[in-house]
Design a protein around this motif. Structure first.
Motif, short mmCIF file in Angstrom:
data_model
loop_
_atom_site.label_atom_id
_atom_site.label_comp_id
_atom_site.label_asym_id
_atom_site.label_seq_id
_atom_site.Cartn_x
_atom_site.Cartn_y
_atom_site.Cartn_z
N UNK A 156 0.85 -1.20 0.00
CA UNK A 156 0.00 0.00 0.00
C UNK A 156 0.88 1.24 0.00
N UNK A 157 1.91 1.20 0.82
CA UNK A 157 2.84 2.32 0.87
C UNK A 157 3.61 2.42 -0.44
N UNK A 178 1.59 4.03 -3.22
CA UNK A 178 1.30 5.44 -2.93
C UNK A 178 2.56 6.31 -2.96
N UNK A 237 3.07 7.06 -6.50
CA UNK A 237 2.11 8.08 -6.94
C UNK A 237 2.58 9.47 -6.49
N UNK A 273 -6.50 -0.29 -4.97
CA UNK A 273 -7.21 0.94 -4.60
C UNK A 273 -6.44 2.17 -5.09
N UNK A 274 -5.13 2.18 -4.82
CA UNK A 274 -4.34 3.34 -5.20
C UNK A 274 -4.17 3.43 -6.72
N UNK A 280 -6.71 5.57 -7.76
CA UNK A 280 -6.35 6.96 -7.45
C UNK A 280 -5.48 7.54 -8.56
N UNK A 324 -6.77 10.82 -10.39
CA UNK A 324 -5.98 12.04 -10.22
C UNK A 324 -5.09 12.31 -11.43
N UNK A 326 -11.08 12.55 -5.33
CA UNK A 326 -12.49 12.94 -5.41
C UNK A 326 -12.77 13.35 -6.84
#
Lengths: 628, 269
Positions: A307-308, A311, A314, A337-338, A341, A345, A482
């Protein structure tokens, strides 16, 4: 020499001609360095036309087996290096269990005078240092009646499953090493096989020194003596098998694994940040990068978890620094999940997934193509992104470069699917031409990023929006997972959502113009297309050679751009034949189901790993279809 | 030179009236003014939650990512672009629950970042569930109708154990004091952790009492981890001040020389 189906004669295909044309009009950076090296064919797909008539006169497959820790992988690597110096091309794959010491272990080596990109089905020479775990390879090491076995006198009890008809020579590698004060029967076997292949003592010692470079000089000297004793044994008791003849290669050649080539391709295309979390069989990508990225001015961080890792990549990508991570199935699931993102984004991100048997921990050390669905469908929401597959160990270099350029040009996620077979196989290959791709945020062609009217997510004609990076004055914005307006303000409005979803989908359509989407070999009068992806492509080419010898011409296509799929271009390839056979190394036929979703009428042949798809079984499938 | 209010983006916050996060936003803009921060060289990175909305409200670069991952994004960005001022912000659920592992490793790694956690002891955005810092008997959530019945997490003590080199606690009701704390955290070389008591008036109206309860306990000169630990294990969680400051080597160690390099020769036979 290895058996290749009922058709007899063995063929050979060249090292994948993986760059038969440069990008045209898709905006991805390219130069002409490949022009002298590549096939001149250009078109909607990178397909060469003509017979797959590169007959292999003198290929041989040698397998070493023993317990984990007994050094068979090391012998395989050292023999490949020494044989390469004699003039052979070759390919080595490693098969081992999850144990660090004491499990089963095998190195399977195919040598030929010309480039080798795939494996043959059978084994010509099997060198057994230890029989005790051999049964675990029962269905991975295929012994034919013409297989010749060399067993160490100390190898233990021969399993009953070994065919009675094979010829077996028992040699005392252990005793020979022991008389010199060494426990390394594997080095004696290296000397034996090396001498048989025509390696000089000097070439073998150079290989030993390369592999054992961290050992002290006394150890190296002893190893050299054991290898030379092994060479002597070959003079007295050669294998009952004609030795293959090396080639006379003129080009500069390399010895590298697919994972190393992937890492090199990434750095050469401009990756300057890597976030790493160890996982088999992707760790060696990260380890190579860790020891090399500093030289480029880049950075590698070992993260606390996947996960890290994703991200962190990213974060670097958002900062305008081309970034990647590498993992395998369970890690890819954690990153999913990321990855969404990165899509939302519009942050450039490269994720290399070196597949292993799954699901869950599955078979972590062995190859499978089971992560297609996860890579293509695994993101939440409507999240268009790019999925590529590397088509050979050497092609890992090209494909990582392409992925790096795509990620930054389209400001998106590019997933590359490799697998344990491609990643951990070691290949003798012609030195690749200079990397034609460079990561580049295409800022010049877009509206300016400074001034009061900067709109980060502007809906441009191409769908690619102007991307400012921190440090650019006057263009401050908050990148957001978002949903947002064109001005990067969070928005829950239907209009903004529709606009951004459409924009993110449309921007990838530029890839439909790329001819790198697939590689192939066509034959005159072909009535059937074998369609594969990733490591199945070399197997399909091997099957094509066998089928040609049996009088059945077929076309072969390996798809590099899995998503978004250039469906019209694929249809055009399929329309040249009356039947399509999709092959892949997984249980559910994930790629075939995907293609049927587009409306493709196709047959499918698929099987899970770790027993690799063989040219023979594909040949049989094709013959059954053609006969019907 | 910009004034504090010029560091506001103009986007209207989604926060409830009376939310402590307004005070934190003010403190950040005051600190930026005091630092003479060039807006283009600052990046606020956040995860998910009410407080994680903050980057959009500041006139600087921002990254609003997924739940719990502000620190990894900030770490990647800072390592790749060391010249930037990178500040990770978020809430107690984001930072101590879903992102807890990253918190530990960020403290340990000591990248030159500021991490500011707006702690209101509740998940506000999902309508009032218990977080890791919620008192054991707080029974206002339908998800834990008898209270979480767990000892609350102690973020500052944990940061100390994990190796953070700057540990402080501020209060949203004292934006000037908090601004000074942020100023010092930015200047501190290495990982600087600030826990901010930032009241949620909607789901934890009892936090209005913090105005009376929060008290000053400045240990500004404390560079002794044993003394800091003794203090942090004995205090009531409502002390504000600088608790620990002990610079140690930041990671990564130094800038690399880049340029043309030979990556290929090792593969040649």
């Amino acid at each position: 020499m290895a058996s290749c189906g009922s058709g007899g004669g063995i063929k050979f295909y060249e090292f994948l001609q993986f760059v038969p044309g440069l990008s045209q009009g898709n905006g991805v950076a390219a130069d002409n360095c490949y022009s002298a090296w590549i096939s001149p064919v250009r078109g909607k797909a990178a397909v060469t036309t003509g017979p797959n008539s590169r007959h292999l006169q003198d290929d041989i497959t040698i397998a070493f087996t023993g317990s984990g820790g007994s050094g068979v992988i090391a012998v395989g690597e050292m023999l490949l290096r020494a044989a390469a110096r004699v003039g052979f091309y070759g390919l080595l794959r490693k098969s081992y269990g999850p144990q660090i010491r004491g499990g089963e272990s095998a190195a399977i080596l195919r040598l030929a005078p010309q480039p080798v990109a795939g494996f043959a089905d059978g084994i010509d020479l099997l060198v057994v240092l230890d029989w005790s775990h051999f049964s675990r390879f029962g269905d991975e090491l295929i012994l034919g009646t013409d297989t010749c076995i060399i067993e160490d006198a100390a190898a233990g009890v021969r399993p009953l499953t070994v065919p009675a008809a094979v010829s077996i020579l028992t040699l005392d590698f252990t005793g020979l090493a022991g008389t010199l004060g060494s426990a390394h029967n594997n080095i004696a076997a290296l000397g034996y096989c090396g001498a048989w292949l025509g390696c000089s003592a000097e070439q073998l010692v150079a290989s030993l020194n390369h592999r054992l470079q961290r050992q002290d000089s006394a150890t190296l000297k002893l190893a050299a003596q054991v290898a030379q004793a092994g060479m002597g044994l070959a003079a007295e008791h050669p294998p009952p098998l004609a030795a293959p003849q090396p080639g006379r290669p003129e080009a500069t050649r390399w010895l590298a694994t697919g994972n190393q080539l992937a890492a090199l391709g990434a750095l050469e295309a401009g990756i300057r940040f890597v976030a790493a979390y160890p996982i088999t069989p992707a760790s060696d990508v990260l380890e190579w990068l860790a020891t090399h990225i500093d030289k480029t001015g880049g950075r590698l961080v070992q993260a606390e978890d996947e996960l890290a890792a994703v991200n962190m990549a990213i974060g670097a990508g958002y900062g305008g620094v081309p970034a990647m991570t590498a993992t395998s199935g369970p890690g890819l699931a954690l990153m999913a999940e990321a990855m969404g993102l990165a899509v939302a984004s519009e942050t450039p991100l490269v994720v290399l997934n070196v597949m292993r048997g799954g699901p869950s921990t599955g078979i972590p050390t062995k190859s499978e193509q089971g992560d297609f669905n996860l890579a293509v469908y695994g993101l939440h929401g409507d999240a268009p992104h790019v999925v590529l597959s590397a088509l050979s160990p050497a092609d890992c270099h090209f494909t990582l470069g392409w992925a790096t350029a795509i990620a930054s040009h389209y400001q998106t996620l590019a997933v590359v699917l490799s697998d344990q077979l491609l990643g951990q196989s070691m290949q003798v290959l012609p030195a690749p031409p200079a990397m034609p791709f460079q990561a580049r945020l295409d800022r010049a062609a877009l509206p300016p990023v400074d001034g009061e009217h900067y709109l980060r997510y502007l809906d441009t004609g191409s769908g690619i929006s102007p991307m400012a990076v921190p440090g650019d004055p006057g263009a401050m914005y908050t990148a957001d997972g978002l949903e947002h307006s064109i001005g990067a303000t969070p928005s829950a409005g239907a209009g903004d959502h529709q606009q951004q979803l459409s924009k993110r989908q449309r921007k990838l359509m530029g890839l439909m113009q790329s001819e790198h989407w697939a590689e192939g070999v066509e034959q005159p009068e072909a009535r059937l297309l074998i369609l594969g992806w990733g490591s199945c492509y070399p197997v399909a080419l091997e099957a094509q050679s066998c089928l040609e010898a049996a009088g059945v011409p077929v076309n072969v296509l390996g798809v590099r751009l899995l998503a978004p799929l250039p469906w019209e271009a694929l249809q055009a390839q399929c329309a040249k034949v009356s039947q399509v056979l999709v092959i892949e190394q997984n249980h559910q036929g994930q790629f075939a189901r995907y293609l049927r979703g587009f409306g493709l009428q196709c047959h499918a042949y698929h099987r899970p790993g770790p027993r690799l798809l063989t040219a023979l079984e594909i040949q049989q499938q094709v013959e059954a279809l053609v006969d019907a | 030179m910009l004034k504090a209010k010029e560091y506001k983006s103009g986007i209207k916050p989604i926060w409830c009236p009376g939310c402590g996060h307004f005070g934190v936003l003010n403190a950040i803009t005051k600190a930026f003014a005091a630092l003479e921060q060039a807006p283009e060289n600052a990046v606020l990175v956040s995860g998910i939650g009410c407080s994680s909305r903050l980057p959009a409200y500041v006139n600087s670069y921002g990254f609003h990512g997924v739940h719990g991952r502000a620190l990894p994004v900030a770490t990647g960005l800072k390592v790749a672009r060391p010249e930037l001022n990178v500040i990770a912000v978020g809430g107690d659920g984001d930072g101590f629950s879903i992102g807890g592992n990253h918190f530990l490793h960020a403290c340990r790694r000591n990248v030159d970042l500021v991490y500011l956690v707006m702690d209101n002891e509740v998940y506000g955005m999902t309508k009032g569930q218990a977080s890791p810092t919620t008192p054991a008997h707080w029974d206002h959530s339908k998800l834990t109708p008898h209270g979480p019945q767990l000892r609350p997490f102690q973020p500052c003590a944990l940061a100390l154990a994990a190796g953070a080199s700057f540990i402080a606690r501020g209060y949203a009701g004292d934006p000037n004091g908090l601004a000074q704390m942020i100023f010092e955290a930015v200047r501190h070389p290495g990982f600087a952790f600030i826990q901010v008591l930032s009241q949620c008036v909607t789901f934890c109206p009892e936090q209005a009492r913090w105005k009376q309860q929060v008290h000053e306990e400045d240990h500004n000169d404390c560079c002794d981890p044993v003394a800091a630990a003794r203090f942090l294990h004995g205090e009531d969680g409502l002390a504000k001040g600088n608790f620990y400051r002990n610079p140690r080597p930041v990671w990564p160690p130094s800038a690399q020389a880049g340029g043309a390099v030979d990556l290929r020769s090792e593969f040649a036979l």
